[in-house]
Scaffold this active site. Structure first.
Site, short mmCIF file in Angstrom:
data_model
loop_
_atom_site.label_atom_id
_atom_site.label_comp_id
_atom_site.label_asym_id
_atom_site.label_seq_id
_atom_site.Cartn_x
_atom_site.Cartn_y
_atom_site.Cartn_z
N GLY A 1 15.87 44.67 53.11
CA GLY A 1 14.76 44.58 52.14
C GLY A 1 13.99 45.88 52.09
O GLY A 1 12.77 45.89 51.92
N VAL B 1 21.79 39.74 51.82
CA VAL B 1 21.84 39.41 53.27
C VAL B 1 22.34 37.99 53.55
O VAL B 1 22.70 37.69 54.67
CB VAL B 1 20.47 39.62 53.97
CG1 VAL B 1 20.08 41.08 54.02
CG2 VAL B 1 19.39 38.75 53.35
N SER C 1 5.63 35.33 59.45
CA SER C 1 4.45 35.34 58.59
C SER C 1 3.41 34.39 59.16
O SER C 1 3.76 33.44 59.87
CB SER C 1 4.84 34.86 57.18
OG SER C 1 3.68 34.58 56.41
N TYR D 1 9.07 28.44 52.43
CA TYR D 1 8.78 29.72 53.08
C TYR D 1 8.22 29.52 54.48
O TYR D 1 8.62 30.21 55.43
CB TYR D 1 7.80 30.48 52.19
CG TYR D 1 7.46 31.89 52.59
CD1 TYR D 1 8.31 32.96 52.28
CD2 TYR D 1 6.26 32.18 53.25
CE1 TYR D 1 7.97 34.26 52.62
CE2 TYR D 1 5.92 33.48 53.59
CZ TYR D 1 6.78 34.51 53.27
OH TYR D 1 6.44 35.81 53.60
N THR E 1 8.64 27.01 56.45
CA THR E 1 9.73 26.51 57.29
C THR E 1 10.63 27.66 57.73
O THR E 1 11.00 27.76 58.91
CB THR E 1 10.54 25.45 56.53
OG1 THR E 1 9.67 24.38 56.16
CG2 THR E 1 11.69 24.92 57.36
N LYS F 1 9.85 30.84 57.93
CA LYS F 1 9.15 31.79 58.80
C LYS F 1 8.93 31.19 60.21
O LYS F 1 8.91 31.93 61.19
CB LYS F 1 7.82 32.21 58.17
CG LYS F 1 7.99 33.07 56.90
CD LYS F 1 8.92 34.24 57.13
CE LYS F 1 8.76 35.34 56.09
NZ LYS F 1 9.75 36.43 56.28
P1 NAP Z 1 8.81 42.64 48.64
O1 NAP Z 1 7.92 43.78 48.23
O2 NAP Z 1 9.07 41.55 47.68
O3 NAP Z 1 10.18 43.26 49.18
C1 NAP Z 1 11.21 42.41 49.64
C2 NAP Z 1 12.52 43.13 49.49
O4 NAP Z 1 13.56 42.24 49.98
C3 NAP Z 1 12.85 43.45 48.03
O5 NAP Z 1 13.23 44.80 47.91
C4 NAP Z 1 13.97 42.48 47.71
O6 NAP Z 1 14.93 42.98 46.79
C5 NAP Z 1 14.64 42.34 49.06
N1 NAP Z 1 15.50 41.16 49.08
C6 NAP Z 1 15.22 39.92 48.60
N2 NAP Z 1 16.29 39.11 48.75
C7 NAP Z 1 17.26 39.84 49.33
C8 NAP Z 1 18.60 39.56 49.72
N3 NAP Z 1 19.16 38.34 49.55
N4 NAP Z 1 19.33 40.56 50.28
C9 NAP Z 1 18.79 41.78 50.45
N5 NAP Z 1 17.54 42.11 50.08
C10 NAP Z 1 16.78 41.15 49.53
O7 NAP Z 1 8.21 41.92 49.96
P2 NAP Z 1 7.26 42.45 51.14
O8 NAP Z 1 5.90 41.98 50.86
O9 NAP Z 1 7.54 43.88 51.43
O10 NAP Z 1 7.80 41.51 52.34
C11 NAP Z 1 8.74 41.96 53.31
C12 NAP Z 1 8.89 40.87 54.36
O11 NAP Z 1 7.63 40.59 54.95
C13 NAP Z 1 9.39 39.54 53.81
O12 NAP Z 1 10.23 38.91 54.75
C14 NAP Z 1 8.12 38.75 53.65
O13 NAP Z 1 8.37 37.36 53.67
C15 NAP Z 1 7.33 39.23 54.86
N6 NAP Z 1 5.88 39.04 54.73
C16 NAP Z 1 5.17 39.62 53.73
C17 NAP Z 1 3.80 39.41 53.65
C18 NAP Z 1 2.94 40.01 52.56
O14 NAP Z 1 1.74 39.67 52.50
N7 NAP Z 1 3.45 40.89 51.72
C19 NAP Z 1 3.17 38.59 54.59
C20 NAP Z 1 3.93 38.00 55.60
C21 NAP Z 1 5.29 38.24 55.66
P3 NAP Z 1 14.68 42.84 45.19
O15 NAP Z 1 13.69 43.89 44.88
O16 NAP Z 1 16.00 43.09 44.57
O17 NAP Z 1 14.19 41.43 44.98
#
Ligand code: NAP
Length: 253
Positions: free
Chosen positions: A13, A64, A142, A154, A156, A158
């Site tokens: 990601g 993934v 998360s 989500y 579940t 996490k």
């Molecule tokens: P984001 O900006 O949406 O980035 C997520 C990335 O994962 C995107 O580039 C997406 O690709 C990629 N992705 C999605 N499905 C995929 C797959 N099947 N195979 C490979 N890549 C895939 O999210 P983020 O906020 O940076 O979050 C990153 C992680 O932190 C996630 O696990 C999220 O649940 C966790 N998190 C985030 C927050 C928050 O507040 N932002 C809080 C707690 C946890 P596409 O661009 O092609 O969709």
């Protein structure tokens, strides 16, 4: 403390958001970094930026949750950058809805990306880590793991990642491999921006409101997560394993 024999990291990601910041930070720490994401062009441009700064990086497109793509991608990283010893399972999606409106597709796709994806990536990468006798796995959980309205799927996934993390720590510890989870609170990325859009509020207003509820009175930035990741993959963290570190600007229940 034994130093890392092969300083090669995989971040999933990594095309944007937290994953992109983690990839940049690990490159700054001297790791060759493989950026993996559905968005192959985004990974390539991230890898190009790291290379332009004097680092070594590779961008690879993959889903993934697809076992064949995961195995082929991890093998490619090993061939082109060297055996991976760091894995950051960061790829993620949200498909929020209240339980009575949540479709099976919304459930399956979230569970597949976070849980199946982290399982497949860890299974493929551990081979190189155990061979090297050194490894680091960091899973992105998360604060939603503690429960969050509209996120049955989500939260579940996490919470499941926390169980996976502890089991990886138990199984892989004797090979010099640690596994830890980072559980972020509100981090300003496209993911939280999309939540604001879905709720019909401006992203700026959403961040201001969130900051009022956070003890340190600000929302998180991707670099906040990258810094904790850099510590967890360092030699200094060799006695830290199976832990969940909440990075949320304050304590969580
Ligand atoms: P984001 O900006 O949406 O980035 C997520 C990335 O994962 C995107 O580039 C997406 O690709 C990629 N992705 C999605 N499905 C995929 C797959 N099947 N195979 C490979 N890549 C895939 O999210 P983020 O906020 O940076 O979050 C990153 C992680 O932190 C996630 O696990 C999220 O649940 C966790 N998190 C985030 C927050 C928050 O507040 N932002 C809080 C707690 C946890 P596409 O661009 O092609 O969709």
């Amino acid at each position: 403390m034994s130093p890392s024999p092969s300083r090669v990291a995989i971040v999933t990601g990594a095309a944007r958001g937290i994953g992109a910041a983690v990839a940049r930070r690990l490159a700054a720490e001297g790791f060759a970094v493989a950026l993996l994401d559905l968005d192959e062009a985004g990974c390539r441009s991230g890898a190009d930026a790291i290379t332009a700064d004097g680092g070594r990086a590779l961008g690879v497109g993959l889903d993934v949750s697809d076992a064949a793509q995961v195995d082929a991608s991890v093998s490619r990283v090993a061939e082109e950058l060297g055996p991976p010893t760091v894995l950051v399972n960061n790829a993620g999606i949200t498909r929020d809805n209240l339980l009575f409106k949540m479709s099976e597709q919304d459930w399956d796709s979230v569970i597949n990306v976070h849980l199946r994806g982290s399982f497949l990536m860890s299974r493929a990468a551990q081979k190189y880590m155990t061979e090297q006798g050194w490894g680091r796995i960091v899973n992105l959980s998360s604060t939603s793991a503690l429960g969050n309205r509209g996120q049955a799927n989500y939260s579940t996934a996490k919470a499941g990642l926390q169980g996976l993390t502890k089991t990886l720590a138990i199984e892989l510890g004797k090979f010099g491999v640690t596994a830890n989870a980072i559980a972020p609170g509100f981090i300003a990325t496209d993911m939280t921006r999309a939540t604001a859009e879905r709720l019909g509020v401006s992203f700026e207003d959403m961040q201001k409101a969130a900051a009022q509820e956070i003890p340190v009175r600000r929302v998180g930035q991707p670099e906040d997560i990258a810094g904790v990741t850099a510590f967890l993959v360092s030699d200094d963290a060799s006695f830290v394993s199976g832990q969940v570190i909440y990075v949320a600007g304050g304590p969580k229940d």
